[in-house]
Write a protein that holds these residues in place. Structure first.
Motif, mmCIF file in Angstrom:
data_model
loop_
_atom_site.group_PDB
_atom_site.id
_atom_site.type_symbol
_atom_site.label_atom_id
_atom_site.label_comp_id
_atom_site.label_asym_id
_atom_site.label_seq_id
_atom_site.Cartn_x
_atom_site.Cartn_y
_atom_site.Cartn_z
ATOM 1 N N PHE A 32 0.686 -1.215 -0.023
ATOM 2 C CA PHE A 32 -0.078 -0.067 -0.210
ATOM 3 C C PHE A 32 0.883 1.376 0.016
ATOM 4 C CE2 PHE A 32 -2.432 -3.195 2.005
ATOM 5 C CZ PHE A 32 -3.983 -3.037 1.398
ATOM 6 N N LEU A 33 0.604 2.273 -0.633
ATOM 7 C CA LEU A 33 0.963 3.601 -0.834
ATOM 8 C C LEU A 33 0.174 4.723 -0.251
ATOM 9 C CD1 LEU A 33 3.294 5.096 -3.238
ATOM 10 C CD2 LEU A 33 1.503 6.277 -2.403
ATOM 11 N N ARG A 34 0.110 5.524 0.824
ATOM 12 C CA ARG A 34 -0.839 6.155 1.156
ATOM 13 C C ARG A 34 -0.402 7.694 1.212
ATOM 14 N NH1 ARG A 34 -2.793 7.610 7.152
ATOM 15 N NH2 ARG A 34 -4.517 8.930 6.869
ATOM 16 N N ALA A 35 -0.880 8.470 0.304
ATOM 17 C CA ALA A 35 -0.387 9.910 0.332
ATOM 18 C C ALA A 35 -1.365 11.003 0.872
ATOM 19 C CB ALA A 35 -0.238 10.100 -1.289
ATOM 20 N N HIS A 36 -1.172 11.546 1.786
ATOM 21 C CA HIS A 36 -2.041 12.457 2.748
ATOM 22 C C HIS A 36 -1.480 13.691 2.340
ATOM 23 C CE1 HIS A 36 -3.507 14.754 6.156
ATOM 24 N NE2 HIS A 36 -4.526 13.551 5.945
ATOM 25 N N PHE A 37 -2.528 14.660 1.558
ATOM 26 C CA PHE A 37 -1.979 15.911 1.249
ATOM 27 C C PHE A 37 -2.704 17.110 1.903
ATOM 28 C CE2 PHE A 37 -2.269 13.024 -2.568
ATOM 29 C CZ PHE A 37 -1.112 13.168 -2.690
ATOM 30 N N LEU A 38 -3.215 16.899 3.278
ATOM 31 C CA LEU A 38 -3.944 17.948 3.821
ATOM 32 C C LEU A 38 -2.696 18.749 4.687
ATOM 33 C CD1 LEU A 38 -6.293 19.345 4.861
ATOM 34 C CD2 LEU A 38 -6.780 17.571 6.428
ATOM 35 N N PRO A 39 -2.387 19.850 4.381
ATOM 36 C CA PRO A 39 -1.581 20.821 4.996
ATOM 37 C C PRO A 39 -2.078 20.811 6.726
ATOM 38 C CG PRO A 39 -2.110 21.847 3.137
ATOM 39 C CD PRO A 39 -2.886 20.737 3.335
ATOM 40 N N PRO A 40 -1.216 20.931 7.467
ATOM 41 C CA PRO A 40 0.247 21.118 7.595
ATOM 42 C C PRO A 40 0.892 19.768 7.407
ATOM 43 C CG PRO A 40 -0.459 21.393 9.594
ATOM 44 C CD PRO A 40 -1.720 21.171 8.935
ATOM 45 N N GLN A 41 0.210 18.722 7.520
ATOM 46 C CA GLN A 41 0.828 17.261 7.628
ATOM 47 C C GLN A 41 0.745 16.651 6.294
ATOM 48 O OE1 GLN A 41 -1.752 15.736 10.673
ATOM 49 N NE2 GLN A 41 -0.556 16.611 12.442
ATOM 50 N N VAL A 42 1.465 17.063 5.184
ATOM 51 C CA VAL A 42 1.576 16.108 4.205
ATOM 52 C C VAL A 42 2.723 15.341 4.311
ATOM 53 C CG1 VAL A 42 2.057 16.439 1.645
ATOM 54 C CG2 VAL A 42 0.843 18.343 2.740
#
Length: 108
Positions: free
Chosen positions: A47-57
């Motif tokens: 699995f690759l999880r990309a979280h794009f919500l600033p400030p925790q990218v």
């Protein structure tokens, strides 16, 4: 920020070594600023999880991921079943990409 070009130019070859030849099983999201990519090869499911919500990218590579039955949406259906052939980084950008066996390119 840890997801800059200089970090990704080392991450992309490592991802190429791990994900090259993997088949994309699922691409989905459980929140508006998240992307989960599920792949499978001879070693198993990854699995690759990309979280794009600033400030925790961040990018995460969990061993297991349990998809919620509700509040989950499938994304990029045209990528499902395709095989990753290469992982590279866009020149001087904060993004990387996968070249797929079908000739498509998927950027993250």
């Amino acid at each position: 920020m840890h997801l800059n070009y200089h970090f990704l130019k080392y991450l992309a070859p490592a991802l190429h070594g791990v994900l090259s030849g993997s088949k994309i099983l699922a691409c989905f999201s459980q929140s508006k600023d998240e992307l989960i990519l599920e792949t499978e090869d001879q070693q198993g499911t990854r699995f690759l999880r990309a979280h794009f919500l600033p400030p925790q990218v961040f990018l995460a590579f969990p061993e297991n991921f349990h998809r919620a039955k509700r509040n989950s949406v499938n994304l990029f259906q045209e990528l499902i079943g395709d095989t990753i052939t290469y992982c590279g980084v866009f020149s001087f950008e904060r993004a990387f990409y996968f070249d797929l066996e079908s000739g498509k390119k998927a950027g993250i």
